[in-house]
Write a protein that holds these residues in place. Structure first.
Motif, PDB file in Angstrom:
ATOM      1  N   VAL A   1     -32.432 -23.073  37.655  1.00 47.20           N
ATOM      2  CA  VAL A   1     -31.815 -22.281  36.597  1.00 47.20           C
ATOM      3  C   VAL A   1     -30.888 -23.173  35.776  1.00 47.20           C
ATOM      4  O   VAL A   1     -30.042 -23.868  36.338  1.00 47.20           O
ATOM      5  CB  VAL A   1     -31.015 -21.106  37.192  1.00 47.20           C
ATOM      6  CG1 VAL A   1     -30.388 -20.280  36.074  1.00 47.20           C
ATOM      7  CG2 VAL A   1     -31.937 -20.241  38.058  1.00 47.20           C
ATOM      8  N   PRO A   2     -31.043 -23.206  34.439  1.00 48.28           N
ATOM      9  CA  PRO A   2     -30.130 -24.001  33.615  1.00 48.28           C
ATOM     10  C   PRO A   2     -28.688 -23.596  33.856  1.00 48.28           C
ATOM     11  O   PRO A   2     -28.385 -22.404  33.937  1.00 48.28           O
ATOM     12  CB  PRO A   2     -30.575 -23.668  32.173  1.00 48.28           C
ATOM     13  CG  PRO A   2     -31.998 -23.225  32.313  1.00 48.28           C
ATOM     14  CD  PRO A   2     -32.065 -22.530  33.646  1.00 48.28           C
ATOM     15  N   PRO A   3     -27.787 -24.561  34.000  1.00 53.90           N
ATOM     16  CA  PRO A   3     -26.384 -24.212  34.237  1.00 53.90           C
ATOM     17  C   PRO A   3     -25.804 -23.444  33.056  1.00 53.90           C
ATOM     18  O   PRO A   3     -26.200 -23.649  31.911  1.00 53.90           O
ATOM     19  CB  PRO A   3     -25.710 -25.583  34.393  1.00 53.90           C
ATOM     20  CG  PRO A   3     -26.622 -26.544  33.696  1.00 53.90           C
ATOM     21  CD  PRO A   3     -28.002 -26.010  33.893  1.00 53.90           C
ATOM     22  N   ARG A   4     -24.889 -22.565  33.364  1.00 54.68           N
ATOM     23  CA  ARG A   4     -24.263 -21.788  32.307  1.00 54.68           C
ATOM     24  C   ARG A   4     -23.430 -22.711  31.433  1.00 54.68           C
ATOM     25  O   ARG A   4     -22.820 -23.659  31.890  1.00 54.68           O
ATOM     26  CB  ARG A   4     -23.372 -20.698  32.904  1.00 54.68           C
ATOM     27  CG  ARG A   4     -24.150 -19.622  33.643  1.00 54.68           C
ATOM     28  CD  ARG A   4     -23.210 -18.556  34.189  1.00 54.68           C
ATOM     29  NE  ARG A   4     -23.955 -17.519  34.893  1.00 54.68           N
ATOM     30  CZ  ARG A   4     -23.377 -16.487  35.492  1.00 54.68           C
ATOM     31  NH1 ARG A   4     -22.063 -16.346  35.466  1.00 54.68           N
ATOM     32  NH2 ARG A   4     -24.129 -15.583  36.119  1.00 54.68           N
ATOM     33  N   GLY A   5     -23.413 -22.417  30.151  1.00 50.11           N
ATOM     34  CA  GLY A   5     -22.649 -23.249  29.236  1.00 50.11           C
ATOM     35  C   GLY A   5     -22.412 -22.521  27.934  1.00 50.11           C
ATOM     36  O   GLY A   5     -22.850 -21.383  27.726  1.00 50.11           O
ATOM     37  N   THR A   6     -21.707 -23.188  27.055  1.00 55.70           N
ATOM     38  CA  THR A   6     -21.371 -22.600  25.751  1.00 55.70           C
ATOM     39  C   THR A   6     -22.004 -23.391  24.623  1.00 55.70           C
ATOM     40  O   THR A   6     -21.665 -23.180  23.459  1.00 55.70           O
ATOM     41  CB  THR A   6     -19.843 -22.560  25.573  1.00 55.70           C
ATOM     42  OG1 THR A   6     -19.325 -23.903  25.691  1.00 55.70           O
ATOM     43  CG2 THR A   6     -19.198 -21.682  26.625  1.00 55.70           C
ATOM     44  N   GLY A   7     -22.906 -24.335  24.953  1.00 54.71           N
ATOM     45  CA  GLY A   7     -23.514 -25.175  23.937  1.00 54.71           C
ATOM     46  C   GLY A   7     -24.445 -24.400  23.030  1.00 54.71           C
ATOM     47  O   GLY A   7     -24.743 -23.212  23.243  1.00 54.71           O
ATOM     48  N   LEU A   8     -24.941 -25.089  22.022  1.00 58.34           N
ATOM     49  CA  LEU A   8     -25.763 -24.439  21.011  1.00 58.34           C
ATOM     50  C   LEU A   8     -27.074 -23.937  21.598  1.00 58.34           C
ATOM     51  O   LEU A   8     -27.587 -22.892  21.169  1.00 58.34           O
ATOM     52  CB  LEU A   8     -26.025 -25.424  19.865  1.00 58.34           C
ATOM     53  CG  LEU A   8     -26.689 -24.858  18.614  1.00 58.34           C
ATOM     54  CD1 LEU A   8     -25.905 -23.675  18.060  1.00 58.34           C
ATOM     55  CD2 LEU A   8     -26.820 -25.946  17.547  1.00 58.34           C
ATOM     56  N   PHE A   9     -27.651 -24.656  22.578  1.00 57.41           N
ATOM     57  CA  PHE A   9     -28.892 -24.192  23.192  1.00 57.41           C
ATOM     58  C   PHE A   9     -28.684 -22.831  23.859  1.00 57.41           C
ATOM     59  O   PHE A   9     -29.496 -21.917  23.690  1.00 57.41           O
ATOM     60  CB  PHE A   9     -29.394 -25.202  24.208  1.00 57.41           C
ATOM     61  CG  PHE A   9     -30.612 -24.742  24.968  1.00 57.41           C
ATOM     62  CD1 PHE A   9     -31.879 -24.850  24.417  1.00 57.41           C
ATOM     63  CD2 PHE A   9     -30.498 -24.185  26.243  1.00 57.41           C
ATOM     64  CE1 PHE A   9     -33.009 -24.413  25.101  1.00 57.41           C
ATOM     65  CE2 PHE A   9     -31.608 -23.744  26.941  1.00 57.41           C
ATOM     66  CZ  PHE A   9     -32.872 -23.863  26.367  1.00 57.41           C
ATOM     67  N   HIS A  10     -27.612 -22.674  24.614  1.00 62.86           N
ATOM     68  CA  HIS A  10     -27.343 -21.401  25.278  1.00 62.86           C
ATOM     69  C   HIS A  10     -27.090 -20.291  24.253  1.00 62.86           C
ATOM     70  O   HIS A  10     -27.542 -19.155  24.415  1.00 62.86           O
ATOM     71  CB  HIS A  10     -26.145 -21.541  26.216  1.00 62.86           C
ATOM     72  CG  HIS A  10     -26.438 -22.330  27.445  1.00 62.86           C
ATOM     73  ND1 HIS A  10     -26.339 -23.707  27.487  1.00 62.86           N
ATOM     74  CD2 HIS A  10     -26.842 -21.939  28.678  1.00 62.86           C
ATOM     75  CE1 HIS A  10     -26.663 -24.127  28.701  1.00 62.86           C
ATOM     76  NE2 HIS A  10     -26.971 -23.087  29.437  1.00 62.86           N
ATOM     77  N   GLN A  11     -26.370 -20.615  23.187  1.00 65.05           N
ATOM     78  CA  GLN A  11     -26.129 -19.615  22.151  1.00 65.05           C
ATOM     79  C   GLN A  11     -27.432 -19.212  21.473  1.00 65.05           C
ATOM     80  O   GLN A  11     -27.652 -18.033  21.164  1.00 65.05           O
ATOM     81  CB  GLN A  11     -25.154 -20.176  21.114  1.00 65.05           C
ATOM     82  CG  GLN A  11     -23.766 -20.483  21.661  1.00 65.05           C
ATOM     83  CD  GLN A  11     -22.873 -21.115  20.610  1.00 65.05           C
ATOM     84  OE1 GLN A  11     -22.827 -20.669  19.468  1.00 65.05           O
ATOM     85  NE2 GLN A  11     -22.174 -22.177  20.992  1.00 65.05           N
TER      86      GLN A  11
ATOM     87  N   PRO B   1     -19.440 -37.286  27.698  1.00 60.81           N
ATOM     88  CA  PRO B   1     -20.715 -37.206  26.983  1.00 60.81           C
ATOM     89  C   PRO B   1     -20.517 -36.780  25.529  1.00 60.81           C
ATOM     90  O   PRO B   1     -19.545 -36.101  25.191  1.00 60.81           O
ATOM     91  CB  PRO B   1     -21.487 -36.129  27.766  1.00 60.81           C
ATOM     92  CG  PRO B   1     -20.822 -36.050  29.096  1.00 60.81           C
ATOM     93  CD  PRO B   1     -19.381 -36.363  28.863  1.00 60.81           C
ATOM     94  N   PHE B   2     -21.445 -37.170  24.675  1.00 63.43           N
ATOM     95  CA  PHE B   2     -21.475 -36.636  23.313  1.00 63.43           C
ATOM     96  C   PHE B   2     -21.841 -35.161  23.388  1.00 63.43           C
ATOM     97  O   PHE B   2     -22.820 -34.783  24.040  1.00 63.43           O
ATOM     98  CB  PHE B   2     -22.518 -37.381  22.473  1.00 63.43           C
ATOM     99  CG  PHE B   2     -22.057 -38.714  21.957  1.00 63.43           C
ATOM    100  CD1 PHE B   2     -21.528 -38.826  20.689  1.00 63.43           C
ATOM    101  CD2 PHE B   2     -22.154 -39.841  22.749  1.00 63.43           C
ATOM    102  CE1 PHE B   2     -21.101 -40.062  20.200  1.00 63.43           C
ATOM    103  CE2 PHE B   2     -21.732 -41.074  22.286  1.00 63.43           C
ATOM    104  CZ  PHE B   2     -21.197 -41.188  21.008  1.00 63.43           C
ATOM    105  N   ARG B   3     -21.053 -34.318  22.721  1.00 55.92           N
ATOM    106  CA  ARG B   3     -21.264 -32.875  22.806  1.00 55.92           C
ATOM    107  C   ARG B   3     -21.649 -32.238  21.475  1.00 55.92           C
ATOM    108  O   ARG B   3     -22.402 -31.264  21.449  1.00 55.92           O
ATOM    109  CB  ARG B   3     -19.983 -32.199  23.307  1.00 55.92           C
ATOM    110  CG  ARG B   3     -19.594 -32.598  24.725  1.00 55.92           C
ATOM    111  CD  ARG B   3     -18.233 -32.027  25.069  1.00 55.92           C
ATOM    112  NE  ARG B   3     -17.790 -32.454  26.395  1.00 55.92           N
ATOM    113  CZ  ARG B   3     -16.525 -32.542  26.770  1.00 55.92           C
ATOM    114  NH1 ARG B   3     -15.561 -32.224  25.908  1.00 55.92           N
ATOM    115  NH2 ARG B   3     -16.210 -32.928  27.981  1.00 55.92           N
ATOM    116  N   ARG B   4     -21.083 -32.753  20.412  1.00 58.60           N
ATOM    117  CA  ARG B   4     -21.281 -32.121  19.102  1.00 58.60           C
ATOM    118  C   ARG B   4     -21.669 -33.177  18.081  1.00 58.60           C
ATOM    119  O   ARG B   4     -21.452 -34.369  18.250  1.00 58.60           O
ATOM    120  CB  ARG B   4     -19.987 -31.426  18.653  1.00 58.60           C
ATOM    121  CG  ARG B   4     -19.482 -30.327  19.584  1.00 58.60           C
ATOM    122  CD  ARG B   4     -20.361 -29.105  19.512  1.00 58.60           C
ATOM    123  NE  ARG B   4     -20.501 -28.609  18.155  1.00 58.60           N
ATOM    124  CZ  ARG B   4     -19.623 -27.797  17.556  1.00 58.60           C
ATOM    125  NH1 ARG B   4     -18.535 -27.397  18.204  1.00 58.60           N
ATOM    126  NH2 ARG B   4     -19.830 -27.374  16.322  1.00 58.60           N
TER     127      ARG B   4
END
Length: 597
Positions: free
Chosen positions: A274-284, A428-431
């Motif tokens: 299961v992909p880890p929960r996050g707030t990144g653009l992919f999850h959004q 890591p690069f995030r944005r």
């Protein structure tokens, strides 16, 4: 034996699976999935007991995709997994061996050693499951490294075999088996157990095996086994290493998007990861996708993508934690790619995922990082940024040196000092903003070479001579000599004599310079004289030919210079000559040096 599976070499026993299944309760697909999901959060003995206590352990085990079953036995421990291997089908074990034994196109013998420890432990059913799951070429290749087979002919002179290990005559007296290891060698017990088992199978087993061991070529055996393994691994979504590394090939401009995977092309052999929960653009973006088939397809493509990255990075496929770490890295790169393609808009990003393959977004993110790498490599090739080969890019100073070093890595990290306010360490690069800040820092670093050695007309050759003369007393270490030292030294000469020149300065000149630019305060720190910074910046920024882009980078450089100057000098007594060794701001040489200030 090239066309033969190892299973056909072993004596065939009546299958009892169907009879066993009749005595157990059949579990529904939903029950199996829920139980497998629970197992993903368990460890060790708890996981083992949960499987064995299930309504139908055999059905549960064989409902697991190979990667998931491999995670399971590795987390439980190979020595405690004999019962699970006995429950698994030959095909399931064969897939697991494909994932675990190979590195690129080479079989790792030490990995197979761990699978065959069951022989030494007397867990023969589990050992036989492993042996029958091996392709015949792999079986021959492996035991060629552990045994030597000699022909024995009756009524002829016995061959003289000089060995440190055992010699065993086969019951038909056609072969002499040499175990070329001393009795105390760690491999000897397992090899002895294997020979004992092989002899029990009789002539029909050992004759084709031993003849193949005598006449086969390691290179041919390994190549054939590799090609078979490659095909099966691709069924699991694992692309061969030599194909997988293409995932890190930057996209060319105007590359056509990759189409989404067709439903019939999706493999049912994907693990529960299961992909880890996050707030990144992919999850959004995923939250914007309401069609269940599209969500299922995107998640499947994500796991295929992660499998490709695992293959390309040569990560141990049997380690769930490694796969999860890889997935987090993949998701961060996906976020960058989606933001590159859709901006910071979850709805637009969801449309990208709905229309195109996940890998295309990933490669866009990686390509953005690759462009940074090319710019960093270009800086390294600029010889004007280096004084000594042992300290490349030393003139840049922090955070530029750390940034260039990071960007040259295959998976670069972001230097937190570029944040506003500055942070510490790497992350890591995030944005996309991170990439933009890194690009701006690289542009500033590139501008400094032109500024000092073209516009200011400083001599890099002369600077190198000073550095190599052993005359410098400040900075005390040559790798600590940066552009800021050159600028402040030239600025001090300009303030004192209206000559903006690069030549070493004396301690007395430093005292005069600091006395002119700082206003004494009753309580430290001293303050820079009003208008001093503004006047210097105006003189520099109003130089003929200065471009707007250069102005921005120059302002960044000057801001860092003023911060360093205030931090180092604002607490010094202005009525005393400073000790240059303890003031890391200027280019200072020893008074008795042949280098003339």
């Amino acid at each position: 034996m090239a066309e033969q599976s190892a299973e056909t070499l072993f004596p065939q026993e009546e299958q009892t699976t169907e009879i066993t299944e009749l005595t157990q309760i059949r579990m529904t697909p939903e029950e199996l999935y829920q139980l497998r999901t629970r197992l993903a959060g368990m460890r060790g003995s708890q996981k083992l007991q949960t499987i064995l206590n299930a309504d139908n352990p055999r059905q549960l085990v064989n409902s697991m995709p190979p990667q998931e079953f491999l995670y399971t036995i590795k987390e439980i421990g190979m020595t405690d997994s004999a019962e699970l291997l006995e429950l698994a089908t030959k095909e399931l074990v064969s897939y697991c061996l494909d994932l675990d034994l190979w590195k690129k196109d080479r079989m790792q013998h030490e990995k197979l050693n761990s699978w065959l420890k069951f022989l030494e432990a007397g867990e023969i059913p589990a050992a036989e499951k492993v042996l029958t799951a091996l392709d015949s070429d792999l079986l021959v290749l492996y035991f060629r490294s552990l045994l030597k087979i000699h022909i024995h002919i009756e009524d002829e002179v016995e061959p003289v075999i000089d060995t440190v290990g055992d010699l065993i005559m086969t019951p038909d007296r056609n072969y002499i088996i040499e175990i070329p290891f001393p009795p105390d060698d760690p491999q000897t017990p397992m090899v002895q157990a294997a020979v004992k088992l092989f002899l029990e199978y009789g002539y029909e087993f050992i004759h084709p095996l031993f003849e193949a061991m005598r006449h086969g070529l390691d290179s041919d055996l390994e190549e054939r086994a590799y090609q078979i393994r490659k095909g099966r691994a691709e069924e699991l979504g694992f692309v061969d290493y030599f194909d997988a590394i293409g995932i890190y090939q930057p996209l060319r401009p105007k590359t056509a998007p990759l189409p989404p995977t067709e439903p019939q092309e999706l493999s049912p052999l994907l693990p529960i990861l299961v992909p880890p929960r996050g707030t990144g653009l992919f999850h959004q973006a995923m939250q914007q996708i309401v069609d269940p088939q599209t969500r299922e397809r995107v998640l499947a493509e994500l796991l295929f993508l992660n499998n490709k990255v695992l293959s390309a990075d040569q990560i141990d496929l049997s380690q769930r934690k490694a796969a999860e770490r890889s997935l987090r890295t993949v998701l961060r790169t996906l976020d960058l790619g989606l933001e590159t393609l859709a901006g910071d808009d979850p709805k637009a990003a969801s449309e990208i995922l709905a229309k195109h393959h996940v890998e295309w977004a990933f490669r866009n993110g990686f390509s953005a990082l690759a462009r940074l790498r090319r710019k960093a490599n270009a800086l390294v090739r600029d010889e004007r940024l280096t004084l000594l080969k042992e300290a490349p890019l030393s003139l840049l100073g922090s955070p530029y040196v750390e940034l260039v070093q990071e960007l040259r890595q295959m998976k670069p990290r972001y230097v937190s000092a570029l944040d506003d306010p500055p942070g510490r360490g790497m992350r890591p690069f995030r944005r996309l903003q991170d990439i933009q800040r890194a690009e701006a820092a690289l542009a500033t670093a590139s501008m400094l070479s032109d500024l000092f050695f073209r516009d200011f007309n400083f001599s890099h050759e002369q600077l190198v001579q000073w550095a190599l003369s052993d005359a410098l007393i400040s900075p005390t270490h040559l790798e600590d000599l940066h552009h800021s030292h050159l600028f402040l030294t030239a600025l001090a000469h300009f303030v004192l004599s209206e000559e903006f020149v690069l030549r070493p300065i004396t301690a007395q000149e430093i005292q005069k310079f600091l006395g002119l630019i700082f206003e004494p305060q009753e309580e430290l720190p001293h303050r820079l004289a009003p208008g001093f910074q503004t006047k210097v910046e105006e003189l520099l920024l109003q130089r003929p030919g200065t471009l707007a882009s250069e102005t921005q980078h120059l302002q960044v450089f000057l801001r860092n210079v003023w911060e360093t100057l205030v931090e180092e000098a604002s607490y010094l007594p202005l009525d005393q000559t400073p000790e240059p060794r303890f003031l890391n701001l200027f280019l200072v040489v020893r008074p008795d040096s042949s280098v003339t200030p």
